[in-house]
Design a protein around this motif. Sequence first.
Motif: not given
Ligand SMILES: *Cc1c(COP(=O)(O)O)cnc(C)c1O
Length: 368
Positions: A61-63, A87-88, A90-91, A132, A158, A160-161, A182, A184, A187, A195, A310
């Motif tokens: 996963n992205g995390t 940010s989300f 997870a960052s 990010v 980061d 992910a997006q 990510s 997910h 995304k 993933g 968020y």
């Molecule tokens: C979705 C996201 C993540 C984490 O990704 P996961 O696959 O859900 O673990 C991290 N940082 C940002 C900015 C995200 O949008």
Amino acid sequence: MTTNVPFVALNRQYEAMKDDIDNAIFEVLRSGNYVLGREVELFEAELAKICGVKHALTVANGTDALVMALKVLGVRPNDEVIVPTNSFIASAGAVVQVGAKPVFCDVRHDHNIDPNDALKKITAKTKAIMPVHLTGKPADMVSICSLANEHNLFVVEDAAQAIGASIDNQTVGSMGDIGAFSLHPLKNLFVFGDGGFITVNCPWLYEKLVKMRNHGLADRNTCSFWGQNSRLDTLHCAVGLAKIQHFDKITERFIQIADQYTAGLSDIVTVPENVAGVVSVFHNYVIVVEERDRLMKFLIEHGVETKIHYPTLLHRQPAAAGFGGLDDAFPVADFLNSRQLSLPIFPEITQAEIQYVIQCIRSFFGNQ
Ligand SMILES: *Cc1c(COP(=O)(O)O)cnc(C)c1O
């Protein structure tokens, strides 16, 4: 007449690519290679191409991608990592997972890390900066990388997006030391579950990450260091491989939808700014309006689902209470926090749905 416009409708993409995806899945089922099968490397090669890097490594996963990026760079307890507060979770969560401390900084009006505020947050303990690329728009990597250079810090992107986003043809995930993505379902490019993947150019960091995602194993029976199990299933990689053939079309569609929202709304609300040389992939299309909460409610009443990315800034999360961010000022993040609203955007949204969203927002402002 009310039209229901969902924020996303993931099943529409499956319907549109059903044959390719079904074939890919059944081929894996027949192959018997469910972990680290052939599709894993094939998918990684495509990801590396898209991201303009030597290596892409799929992970669970992205995390995990962020956690492993920090770990492989040697970020450890007592270190500090600078993270934008908008940010989300997870960052910051990834930083905490390696035992380090997230130090929050403000953003600019494009929702991305403010390099000037990041500079103010650097201490003797700072080990890395985590820009990010929020909403799919690249952060100011030129400033961040030169700041990191001057202060001897690592840059963990980061991304992910933002898969496919770029600055002057340099793709996100290729500009820092390491990029984390990510896959997910929410995304731009997604598999049917969790993933993620890591992008890296340095060969020895890559070799270490290959082992790290597989228990630190150098070969079947030799553990060279304590790693984790963060492999991406062959099934997910096969789905990703089927979808990645459509990646350019998917990305173009996000941009096209954003252009239509901008054309329909820029005279009444603040819309994302277009910057020459910067390609945003509009993971989210975020407008900024004074009457955000009233508009959101009005849109719900008219069948349009929107979101806030968020609602709570990271430094105000209960879990972040020990990190001291509450004593700092985040004027821009605070300004955006009460005004930002994400409109429905996904490749399969119809023209009629886009026009309906625009029309609803215009009628809210009494402006047809
Ligand atoms: C979705 C996201 C993540 C984490 O990704 P996961 O696959 O859900 O673990 C991290 N940082 C940002 C900015 C995200 O949008």
